[in-house]
Design a protein around this motif. Structure first.
Motif, mmCIF file in Angstrom:
data_model
loop_
_atom_site.group_PDB
_atom_site.id
_atom_site.type_symbol
_atom_site.label_atom_id
_atom_site.label_comp_id
_atom_site.label_asym_id
_atom_site.label_seq_id
_atom_site.Cartn_x
_atom_site.Cartn_y
_atom_site.Cartn_z
ATOM 1 N N ALA A 20 0.831 -1.209 0.000
ATOM 2 C CA ALA A 20 0.000 0.000 0.000
ATOM 3 C C ALA A 20 0.863 1.256 0.000
ATOM 4 C CB ALA A 20 -0.934 -0.007 1.211
ATOM 5 N N GLU A 21 1.938 1.252 0.783
ATOM 6 C CA GLU A 21 2.835 2.404 0.817
ATOM 7 C C GLU A 21 3.443 2.665 -0.558
ATOM 8 O OE1 GLU A 21 3.913 4.625 3.148
ATOM 9 O OE2 GLU A 21 2.594 3.899 4.751
ATOM 10 N N LYS A 22 3.705 1.619 -1.313
ATOM 11 C CA LYS A 22 4.326 1.745 -2.631
ATOM 12 C C LYS A 22 3.309 1.854 -3.761
ATOM 13 C CE LYS A 22 8.114 1.571 -3.351
ATOM 14 N NZ LYS A 22 9.151 2.639 -3.409
ATOM 15 N N GLY A 23 2.019 1.789 -3.431
ATOM 16 C CA GLY A 23 0.980 1.895 -4.449
ATOM 17 C C GLY A 23 0.924 0.701 -5.389
ATOM 18 N N LEU A 24 1.194 -0.491 -4.848
ATOM 19 C CA LEU A 24 1.284 -1.686 -5.683
ATOM 20 C C LEU A 24 0.174 -2.708 -5.435
ATOM 21 C CD1 LEU A 24 5.137 -2.302 -5.349
ATOM 22 C CD2 LEU A 24 3.924 -1.419 -7.371
ATOM 23 N N ILE A 25 -0.768 -2.383 -4.587
ATOM 24 C CA ILE A 25 -1.808 -3.349 -4.229
ATOM 25 C C ILE A 25 -2.505 -3.918 -5.457
ATOM 26 C CG2 ILE A 25 -4.105 -3.569 -3.191
ATOM 27 C CD1 ILE A 25 -2.123 -3.738 -1.056
ATOM 28 N N ASP A 26 -2.830 -3.037 -6.424
ATOM 29 C CA ASP A 26 -3.586 -3.501 -7.589
ATOM 30 C C ASP A 26 -2.736 -4.290 -8.575
ATOM 31 O OD1 ASP A 26 -2.056 -1.417 -8.483
ATOM 32 O OD2 ASP A 26 -3.680 -0.343 -9.493
ATOM 33 N N GLN A 27 -1.449 -4.434 -8.307
ATOM 34 C CA GLN A 27 -0.581 -5.216 -9.188
ATOM 35 C C GLN A 27 -0.311 -6.618 -8.652
ATOM 36 O OE1 GLN A 27 2.957 -3.184 -10.611
ATOM 37 N NE2 GLN A 27 2.020 -1.176 -10.263
ATOM 38 N N VAL A 28 -1.009 -6.975 -7.574
ATOM 39 C CA VAL A 28 -0.739 -8.236 -6.897
ATOM 40 C C VAL A 28 -2.002 -9.106 -6.844
ATOM 41 C CG1 VAL A 28 -0.101 -9.284 -4.682
ATOM 42 C CG2 VAL A 28 1.097 -7.257 -5.498
ATOM 43 N N GLU A 29 -1.807 -10.389 -7.069
ATOM 44 C CA GLU A 29 -2.857 -11.379 -6.845
ATOM 45 C C GLU A 29 -2.589 -12.020 -5.491
ATOM 46 O OE1 GLU A 29 -4.308 -15.781 -8.437
ATOM 47 O OE2 GLU A 29 -2.986 -14.540 -9.693
#
Length: 206
Positions: A20-29
């Motif tokens: 979440a801090e890196k803004g990557l949540i939507d890139q992970v399954e």
């Protein structure tokens, strides 16, 4: 990318906060591994992670990365602009030093208490337990809280002026402490204030 986890557990929470801090949540399954039922001990999961622990990150090329600090290190470096693990040699050294102190002195100590001095995840999963060792680690966790409280007396975050992986680890430690009914000592005002501020971060509040 895939993250193997059991939602709600402290260590998977560390990786979710970093994402979440890196803004990557939507890139992970996210792939749920039923730890209370022993799914992490299966041959299929051990083939990916011999230590049989969650979380674990699996990259598109099949590379599997275990251990929260290693996963966070990878995630923080993806964009070439690290914000959680430090930029300069000094920043990196201080952050990793404080991360390890938060891990060993708080999170791991609480985990040992939970797995040894309480029913933990049940006899089928826990196997060997040593209640005396668990109680000793509870005392170490309380000492760890007091140590972190002292560190926070003259700085907003554990490694200095910026939020880092050290703070993520300590926050997860307090999550686990609450779950294990270990109360932060009343005299740890700095740690309690830090906890309130960190809890309000979007990566955690969400």
């Amino acid at each position: 990318m895939k993250v193997y986890e059991f939602p709600g557990f402290p260590n998977p929470a560390r990786v979710r906060i970093a994402l979440a801090e890196k803004g990557l949540i939507d890139q992970v399954e996210f792939v749920s591994v039923n730890v209370p039922e022993g799914e992490h001990l299966s041959d299929a999961f051990r083939a990916k992670n011999p230590s049989a622990a969650v979380p674990m990150l699996e990259l598109e090329d099949g590379t599997c990365i275990a251990e929260c600090t290693a996963i966070t290190e990878y995630l923080d470096q993806i964009d070439g602009a690290p914000t959680l693990t430090g930029k300069s040699p000094k920043e990196r050294a201080v952050i990793h030093m404080m991360q390890r102190r938060a891990e060993a002195g708080l999170l791991d100590a609480v985990a040992t208490y939970f797995h040894h001095a309480t029913p933990g995840l049940g006899a089928d999963v826990e196997g060997y337990q040593n209640a005396e060792w668990g109680e000793h680690q509870k005392e170490n966790a309380l000492k760890g809280m007091r140590y972190l409280d002292g560190v926070l007396a003259d700085r907003p975050y554990l490694a200095g002026n910026e939020f880092s992986v050290a703070d993520i680890t300590a926050f997860a430690g307090l999550i686990f402490a609450g779950f294990a009914d270990i109360t932060v000592p009343q005299d740890c005002a700095n740690l309690k204030d830090w906890h309130m501020r960190v809890s309000a971060r979007p990566s955690i509040a969400a």
